[in-house]
Design an enzyme around this catalytic site. Structure first.
Site, PDB file in Angstrom:
ATOM      1  N   MET A  50      23.827   9.893   3.140  1.00 34.69           N
ATOM      2  CA  MET A  50      23.653  11.194   3.450  1.00 34.69           C
ATOM      3  C   MET A  50      23.743  11.048   5.086  1.00 34.69           C
ATOM      4  SD  MET A  50      23.294  14.192   2.913  1.00 34.69           S
ATOM      5  CE  MET A  50      22.106  14.952   1.535  1.00 34.69           C
TER       6      MET A  50
ATOM      7  N   PHE B  35     -11.769  -7.192  14.117  1.00 31.68           N
ATOM      8  CA  PHE B  35     -10.553  -7.629  13.120  1.00 31.68           C
ATOM      9  C   PHE B  35     -10.031  -6.424  12.253  1.00 31.68           C
ATOM     10  CE2 PHE B  35      -9.274  -9.998   9.438  1.00 31.68           C
ATOM     11  CZ  PHE B  35      -7.877 -10.404   9.980  1.00 31.68           C
ATOM     12  N   GLN B  36      -8.974  -6.014  11.969  1.00 29.79           N
ATOM     13  CA  GLN B  36      -8.443  -5.179  11.318  1.00 29.79           C
ATOM     14  C   GLN B  36      -9.272  -3.637  11.379  1.00 29.79           C
ATOM     15  OE1 GLN B  36      -8.155  -6.956   7.285  1.00 29.79           O
ATOM     16  NE2 GLN B  36      -5.925  -7.605   8.009  1.00 29.79           N
TER      17      GLN B  36
ATOM     18  N   GLU C  15       0.890  -1.247  -0.039  1.00 26.82           N
ATOM     19  CA  GLU C  15       0.135  -0.033   0.179  1.00 26.82           C
ATOM     20  C   GLU C  15       0.737   1.201  -0.118  1.00 26.82           C
ATOM     21  OE1 GLU C  15      -0.597  -2.612   1.855  1.00 26.82           O
ATOM     22  OE2 GLU C  15      -2.644  -3.263   1.766  1.00 26.82           O
TER      23      GLU C  15
ATOM     24  N   LYS D  83     -17.414  -1.036   5.739  1.00 24.53           N
ATOM     25  CA  LYS D  83     -17.985  -2.174   4.615  1.00 24.53           C
ATOM     26  C   LYS D  83     -19.431  -2.234   4.203  1.00 24.53           C
ATOM     27  CE  LYS D  83     -17.094  -6.902   3.159  1.00 24.53           C
ATOM     28  NZ  LYS D  83     -16.556  -8.118   3.728  1.00 24.53           N
TER      29      LYS D  83
HETATM   30  C1  LIG Z   1      12.222   6.346   5.886  1.00 21.05           C
HETATM   31  C2  LIG Z   1      13.221   7.166   6.067  1.00 21.05           C
HETATM   32  N1  LIG Z   1      14.285   6.462   6.916  1.00 21.05           N
HETATM   33  C3  LIG Z   1      15.389   7.215   7.406  1.00 21.05           C
HETATM   34  C4  LIG Z   1      15.641   8.445   6.825  1.00 21.05           C
HETATM   35  C5  LIG Z   1      16.975   9.197   7.206  1.00 21.05           C
HETATM   36  N2  LIG Z   1      18.004   9.215   5.960  1.00 21.05           N
HETATM   37  C6  LIG Z   1      17.922  10.174   5.179  1.00 21.05           C
HETATM   38  S1  LIG Z   1      18.952   9.997   4.015  1.00 21.05           S
HETATM   39  C7  LIG Z   1      19.310   8.400   4.233  1.00 21.05           C
HETATM   40  C8  LIG Z   1      20.253   7.415   3.739  1.00 21.05           C
HETATM   41  C9  LIG Z   1      19.998   7.123   2.340  1.00 21.05           C
HETATM   42  O1  LIG Z   1      20.750   6.158   1.883  1.00 21.05           O
HETATM   43  P1  LIG Z   1      20.709   5.729   0.269  1.00 21.05           P
HETATM   44  O2  LIG Z   1      19.450   5.560  -0.150  1.00 21.05           O
HETATM   45  O3  LIG Z   1      21.733   4.806   0.060  1.00 21.05           O
HETATM   46  O4  LIG Z   1      21.084   7.007  -0.393  1.00 21.05           O
HETATM   47  P2  LIG Z   1      22.690   7.880  -0.274  1.00 21.05           P
HETATM   48  O5  LIG Z   1      22.544   9.136   0.664  1.00 21.05           O
HETATM   49  O6  LIG Z   1      23.756   7.045   0.127  1.00 21.05           O
HETATM   50  O7  LIG Z   1      22.775   8.341  -1.762  1.00 21.05           O
HETATM   51  C10 LIG Z   1      18.586   8.046   5.582  1.00 21.05           C
HETATM   52  C11 LIG Z   1      18.813   6.900   6.405  1.00 21.05           C
HETATM   53  C12 LIG Z   1      14.581   8.855   5.680  1.00 21.05           C
HETATM   54  N3  LIG Z   1      15.044  10.018   5.133  1.00 21.05           N
HETATM   55  N4  LIG Z   1      13.613   8.308   5.776  1.00 21.05           N
END
Ligand SMILES: Cc1ncc(C[n+]2csc(CCOP(=O)(O)OP(=O)(O)O)c2C)c(N)n1
Ligand SMILES: [Mg+2]
Lengths: 172, 560
Positions: free
Chosen positions: B468, B113-114, B51, B163
């Site tokens: 990042m 349920f749900q 979803e 529902k």
């Molecule tokens: C759902 C979610 N969880 C955690 C984060 C924190 N976060 C921001 S950027 C990042 C790293 C992303 O890694 P990647 O997809 O390998 O991208 P890169 O920065 O290496 O290009 C994280 C963990 C987020 N933005 N969203």
């Protein structure tokens, strides 16, 4: 900013939908708005409720609260009033201990402050005080030495002074 | 005409011009799915793997087309799986209608349920939501949901349908599509004040945001900039609202914005803020942001004024109209010195390296991709370093061609968004730039791309780290790389093939051009494992809370 932080009354007219209070309180919570009191009641229009909120804040904060409230779909109107521009009142129910010795004094004080006596128990008297918040507070302070056993209080409800109403500018 | 609730729902979606919905079936939406089955010649339902994918697809569809995106999920876990997608749309003001099933009215409130109170859950992340307890209210509720989603500042609306309501029968009376509500013009005295400021201004600057895209005010912003000779910068959300090859364009502003844009905000004496909200990623230090400027803030949302930064003039209204009015009241102006001072701070990109055996530079991948693709190409991104590189090195020329989660920063947004965009714009090329971390979050949607043979190119900027976050650990946590180096052993080519897609690898500089060309020539989904260094950084960077004075332009210089 050196601007004064005044006690402000925010009068809200909202559709009577089931979650309207939840939406409002959720908004205050998540945006960190520090409200002091909130009172909800029906109006003479069956689909509309009135919510009276009091809050202390700078003009900019109050403006932000108003604009955020107006974004809620269920909210029809938001009026911001300085507490001095309203007829405002709150209600306190105070259960004071009253022994045979003090009963007379308690009843005298109640009369002097214009309270209603709601109930007299064996060892307590329950009083109803209404008025502006400073009046209610003064009365509570006065009664403290007798021993307040229990107390319940509403928040402020307020109407604009003069002939203006919250319904102004609404059609129908 | 008597119809059941589910048929009424379908008719109301058709009234609104909806031709595609994204969703996932379950117990409480069985009636709705039955109606979708019977109406499959009139409305296209796209089944996703999860979803969350459906919610991001509805969002990507909306961003790429400007129409309201629609997603459907069952009660309980189906509904909660939509939450991240709804929040993503909310933070970026994307119009969306999410439809959820719920248990029958008499079972509500009993932990059936749900059963989940999804309207309660989504109050903070929707413009509004509805629980429809009576089938007679259903049609008007759906119409109102579309009206709210598109009115003023757009956003998501959720409609929860028990529902029994989707089974109950009511009279259906057709109605025309909902229209956005009219917007009041700004107060004349405020307009006059803004005009006066702009007449006096010697060094004006425009900072635009996603509101310009939402309002479709691209012509108007360009007309104002050109008539008054005002340089333009933008938040991430506004990219594409002003052509990146225009001489007045300074680039993205904020944390990873360009030097030119950030210096201009420091030096300007009048700042026109248009459909933007001074987020902390733009105005890290709100007190110091454009401190020397009078600020004119144009926005449709009154609550944005003075929320983050105190402004001089608030111009509330429909942006096209506000921009047009302001431009029409001012004389044509030329300010060559100010423009020259601004553009002098533009930093030239280094030459593209020619050594075929050299390492793979992510910026070179993006620049090469830009050369290989036409301006109509839609670029979806995930969140992280690759997202910022996409914003920096894949210039945008047209609105609604960059799909990125700016406000919520949702890792895993990209796969769903790319799917939605491809359904919304079947004739456009869709490329997703994702990271190895993000791809692992929602790569399940590869199956959706394969089922529909969507020709989406998925570029995995594979630095093998959560880049990042790791960059922040490098800069602010003395290189303690906590949980950002997952050492995953995923073979992306095999993974793609296992799903029925094509897999390719870019392992050295010389692979970039041929492999990208091959990927773009493929008719169906392709995953490209782009093996980049884990030490690549996103620069420049203004640390949180900082200003342009604190901008880090080179990691080596910063580390000394
Ligand atoms: C759902 C979610 N969880 C955690 C984060 C924190 N976060 C921001 S950027 C990042 C790293 C992303 O890694 P990647 O997809 O390998 O991208 P890169 O920065 O290496 O290009 C994280 C963990 C987020 N933005 N969203
Ligand atoms: Mg990575």
């Amino acid at each position: 900013m050196s601007e004064n932080r005044n006690l402000t009354v925010i009068s809200v007219l909202a559709y009577n939908n089931p979650a309207v209070l939840l939406r409002m309180t959720g908004l205050f919570y998540r945006r960190g708005f520090n409200i002091e009191t909130m009172v909800a009641c029906q109006t003479d229009r069956p689909s509309l409720s009135r919510l009276t909120v009091t809050m202390t804040g700078h003009n900019a904060e109050i403006r932000q609260v108003r604009q955020q409230l107006l974004k809620l779909e269920d909210i029809v109107k938001v009026d911001v009033l300085s507490i001095d521009d309203c007829s405002a009142s709150e209600l306190a129910l105070i259960k004071v201990s009253a022994t045979a010795d003090t009963r007379k004094q308690v009843l005298n004080a109640a009369q002097a402050y214009g309270c209603r006596v709601l109930d007299i128990g064996e060892n307590t008297i329950t009083l109803e005080m209404t008025g502006r918040d400073e009046e209610v507070n003064r009365f509570v302070r006065y009664m403290q030495p007798f021993g307040i056993v229990e107390m319940g209080c509403t928040g402020v409800t307020a109407l604009a002074r003069g002939d203006t109403t919250i319904f102004e500018g609404l059609d129908g | 005409m008597k119809l059941n609730g589910s048929e009424i729902l379908i008719e109301c979606l058709l009234e609104q011009g909806v031709d595609t919905v994204f969703g996932y079936p379950g117990g409480t939406v069985l009636n709705i799915y039955d109606a979708l089955y019977k109406n499959s010649h009139r409305i296209n339902h796209v089944l996703t793997a999860h979803e969350q994918g459906a919610s991001h697809a509805a969002d990507g569809y909306s961003r790429a087309t400007g129409k309201v995106g629609v997603c459907i999920a069952t009660s309980g876990p189906g509904a909660t799986n939509l939450v991240t997608g709804i929040a993503t749309a909310y933070m970026d003001s994307i119009p969306m209608v999410a439809i959820t099933g719920n248990v029958a009215v008499n079972l509500l409130g009993r932990d059936s349920f749900q059963e989940i109170d999804i309207t309660g859950v989504t109050i903070p992340i929707t413009k509004h939501n509805f629980l429809v307890k009576d089938v007679n209210d259903l049609a008007d509720t759906i119409r109102l949901a579309f009206e709210i989603a598109q009115s003023g500042r757009p956003g998501p609306v959720l409609v929860d349908i028990p529902k029994d309501v989707s089974a109950a029968v009511a009279e259906y009376v057709p109605a025309p599509a909902s229209k956005p509500r009219p917007i009041n013009p700004p107060k004349p005295e405020r307009l006059a004040q803004a005009i006066e400021i702009l007449k006096q201004a010697k060094r004006p600057l425009i900072y635009m945001g996603g509101g310009v895209i939402a309002a479709g005010a691209y012509q108007q912003i360009r007309a104002l900039a050109e008539k008054l000779d005002i340089p333009v910068c933008s938040s991430l959300m506004g990219l594409g609202g002003f052509p990146a090859d225009h001489p007045l364009w300074l680039g993205m502003v904020g944390m990873h914005g360009t030097r030119a844009a950030n210096i201009a905000t420091r030096d300007c004496d009048a700042l026109i803020v248009c459909g933007a909200r001074f987020s902390d990623r733009v105005a890290g230090n709100p007190k110091g942001f454009a401190a020397g400027a009078k600020i004119i803030h144009m926005d449709v949302d009154h609550a944005e004024f003075d929320k983050n930064v105190q402004v001089t003039v608030r111009l509330a209204g429909e942006l096209k109209e506000v921009l047009f009015t302001v431009a029409s009241r001012l004389e044509e102006t030329k300010r060559p010195e100010w423009i020259a001072a601004c553009t002098a701070n533009k930093v030239e990109w280094p030459a593209i390296p020619t050594d075929p055996e050299g390492p793979v530079d992510p910026s070179v991948i993006l620049r090469t991709l830009r050369e290989l693709t036409d301006r109509n190409t839609i670029l979806a991104t995930d969140v992280g370093q690759h997202q910022m590189w996409s914003a920096q090195f894949y210039p945008q020329y047209l609105p609604r061609h960059l799909l990125t989660s700016g406000g919520l920063g949702t890792m895993g947004y990209g796969m769903g968004a790319a799917i939605g965009a491809q359904f919304g714009q079947p004739d456009s090329r869709v490329v997703l730039v994702t990271g190895d971390g993000c791809f692992h979050m929602n790569l399940n949607e590869l199956t959706t791309m394969v089922s529909h043979q969507l020709p989406v190119v998925v570029l995995v900027m594979n630095n093998r780290v959560l880049g990042m976050v790791r960059q922040w650990q490098k800069v602010f946590y003395e290189k303690r790389f906590s949980a950002t180096d997952p050492e995953r052993q995923t073979d992306y080519v095999k993974l793609a093939e296992a799903f029925g897609a094509k897999g390719l690898v870019i392992a050295k500089n010389g692979d970039i051009l041929p492999v990208l060309s091959e990927a773009l020539a493929t008719d169906g989904p392709v995953v490209v494992d782009c093996r980049i260094s884990k030490d690549a950084n996103v620069l420049p960077m203004i640390p949180p809370g900082g200003s342009v004075e604190n901008m880090i332009e080179s990691m080596e210089a910063y580390e000394q």
